[in-house]
Design a protein around this motif. Structure first.
Motif, short mmCIF file in Angstrom:
data_model
loop_
_atom_site.label_atom_id
_atom_site.label_comp_id
_atom_site.label_asym_id
_atom_site.label_seq_id
_atom_site.Cartn_x
_atom_site.Cartn_y
_atom_site.Cartn_z
N VAL A 70 0.84 -1.21 0.00
CA VAL A 70 0.00 0.00 0.00
C VAL A 70 0.87 1.25 0.00
O VAL A 70 0.62 2.19 -0.76
CB VAL A 70 -0.95 -0.01 1.22
CG1 VAL A 70 -1.73 1.30 1.29
CG2 VAL A 70 -1.93 -1.18 1.13
N CYS A 205 -4.77 -7.61 0.75
CA CYS A 205 -6.10 -7.36 1.32
C CYS A 205 -5.99 -6.97 2.79
O CYS A 205 -6.61 -5.98 3.24
CB CYS A 205 -6.99 -8.58 1.16
SG CYS A 205 -7.53 -8.90 -0.52
N GLY A 208 -4.37 -3.54 3.13
CA GLY A 208 -5.33 -2.49 2.82
C GLY A 208 -6.33 -2.28 3.94
O GLY A 208 -6.71 -1.14 4.25
N ALA A 209 -6.77 -3.37 4.57
CA ALA A 209 -7.74 -3.26 5.66
C ALA A 209 -7.16 -2.50 6.84
O ALA A 209 -7.81 -1.62 7.41
CB ALA A 209 -8.18 -4.66 6.09
N VAL A 212 -6.85 1.26 5.97
CA VAL A 212 -8.14 1.95 6.05
C VAL A 212 -8.56 2.15 7.50
O VAL A 212 -8.99 3.24 7.90
CB VAL A 212 -9.22 1.17 5.27
CG1 VAL A 212 -10.61 1.72 5.57
CG2 VAL A 212 -8.94 1.24 3.77
N PHE A 241 -9.31 -1.29 -3.18
CA PHE A 241 -9.47 -2.30 -2.14
C PHE A 241 -10.59 -3.27 -2.51
O PHE A 241 -10.46 -4.49 -2.38
CB PHE A 241 -9.78 -1.58 -0.82
CG PHE A 241 -9.72 -2.45 0.41
CD1 PHE A 241 -9.30 -3.78 0.35
CD2 PHE A 241 -10.09 -1.93 1.64
CE1 PHE A 241 -9.25 -4.56 1.49
CE2 PHE A 241 -10.05 -2.71 2.79
CZ PHE A 241 -9.63 -4.03 2.71
N LEU A 293 -17.49 -1.60 0.59
CA LEU A 293 -16.45 -0.85 -0.10
C LEU A 293 -16.95 -0.32 -1.44
O LEU A 293 -16.61 0.80 -1.84
CB LEU A 293 -15.22 -1.75 -0.32
CG LEU A 293 -14.43 -2.11 0.94
CD1 LEU A 293 -13.43 -3.20 0.65
CD2 LEU A 293 -13.72 -0.88 1.50
N ALA A 303 -13.23 -2.62 7.00
CA ALA A 303 -11.85 -3.01 7.30
C ALA A 303 -11.80 -4.03 8.42
O ALA A 303 -11.06 -5.03 8.34
CB ALA A 303 -11.03 -1.77 7.66
#
Length: 374
Positions: A70, A205, A208-209, A212, A241, A293, A303
């Motif tokens: 990210v 994944c 990204g969670a 966020v 995402f 999302l 998230a």
């Protein structure tokens, strides 16, 4: 340029909860380990050898890889719109890796023996050996990169080279972690040459969670976010995402169908995995998060759902792959039963406490909202 965050109440609450979790988990885990040694874990050489602490390690080590991915969107690939979350992701990639290492170290018993055992007895053909080396190298590179950007050096040649080296090292480390499982032909649920790619995909994944979630917590809500952060959180970040999560859901579905359909000995464990209610909790969490999302709503909730869903996925993968005995016969007619012990759950609490306490401490002291001025 640094901006003032307004979610200080949430950050403080997370830091206090993380500190409490650290104290409680360490007190209980140390007490049990001192009094009972490795018997405090419900694992053994004749059953499930890698228990919940290894699940924690896989989850957080791959989350570290995902957070590096990210951060690299801005710092390596030049998408300046992602700069407002880059420093936060670099810091959290270091913290989550430490969280994973802490859980694994407590399970190993004598982790400092690695200091002499690895250089003197290196197994050069072992993915586990290279995984450890690459993660150790990344830890050094990640610290150097964070020190650079904390000092305001975002775009110099040296800073970019360190960032690129850290990204490549993290990808290699995550891939080697996948190879450590994928190379084991005796464990059919794990075995496969695409497992490293699956690990990298799912790492993105979870990374990204976490990115966020901590961004939402840092500002306390969209209304308090600076315009560049709000634009990112309501635009390209949730869409990227969602696309990544949607692809991952398809891959998980394909793996499940193949596991259920195949009659290869060892894959019957998929029947037990799918029969568990936790598999369907995972599916509900990931699919629900995907639709949130797409609508750009309740991003923090989405998230948390992704984090919970992928923790279950890591558990099913690591534990499920060991439920069928290696030398199955009439004396072992069924799958192995495994339930994590209190000590193992405490190490899960320890890992999550380190991750969130470390992030909140950085938010308070290290200006994680900083971004380059140009």
């Amino acid at each position: 340029m640094a901006t003032q965050t307004h979610g200080s109440g949430a950050v403080t609450a997370v830091m206090m909860a993380g500190l409490a979790g650290l104290v409680i988990s360490l007190a209980i885990a140390f007490t049990n380990l001192v009094s009972g040694g490795h018997s405090a874990f419900n694992t053994g050489s004749d059953g499930v050898s890698w228990g919940l602490p290894v699940v924690n390690y896989v989850f957080f080590a791959l989350t570290s890889t995902g957070l590096t991915l990210v951060a690299s969107v801005a710092m390596t690939f030049g998408n300046k719109a992602w700069y407002p979350i880059a420093k936060r992701c670099v810091w959290l990639s270091l913290v989550t890796l430490v969280a994973g290492f802490a859980s694994l170290a407590m399970e190993l018993g004598h982790p400092f023996r690695m200091l002499w055992a690895i250089p003197l007895n290196a197994q050069l053909v072992s993915p586990l050996n290279w995984m450890g080396i690459f993660y150790a190298v990344f830890l050094v590179l990640g610290i150097l990169k964070f020190m650079r950007i904390h000092g305001g050096d975002w775009n110099s040649s040296g800073s970019k080279q360190i960032g690129l080296a850290a990204l490549v090292t993290e990808l290699l480390a995550g891939g080697m972690l996948g190879m450590a499982f994928g190379a084991m032909a005796m464990r059919p649920m794990w075995y496969g040459n695409l497992v490293p790619l699956y690990f990298i995909l799912t790492a993105a994944c979870t990374g990204g969670a976490f990115a966020v979630l901590v961004t939402c917590l840092s500002y306390g809500g969209p209304d308090n976010m600076p315009e560049p952060v709000r634009k990112l959180m309501q635009g390209s970040l949730p869409m990227a995402f969602a696309a990544l999560l949607g692809l991952t859901i398809l891959v998980i579905g394909y793996r499940t169908v193949i596991g259920l359909w195949s009659n290869a000995d060892g894959l019957q464990v998929w029947d037990a995995v799918v029969a568990s209610p936790w598999y369907w909790v995972e599916a509900a969490l990931l699919i629900g998060a995907f639709f949130l999302l797409l609508q750009r709503k309740a991003l923090a909730v989405a998230a948390v759902m992704v984090i919970g869903g992928f923790f279950i996925d890591r558990y099913d993968f690591v534990i499920g792959g060991q439920l069928l005995p290696l030398f199955k016969g009439s004396w072992v007619p069924d799958l192995i039963a495994y339930t994590p012990s209190t000590t193992e759950w405490m190490l899960t609490l320890l890992a999550f406490s380190i991750a969130f306490f470390g992030w909140a401490l950085g938010e308070k002291m290290l200006k994680l909202d900083a971004a380059p001025q140009d």
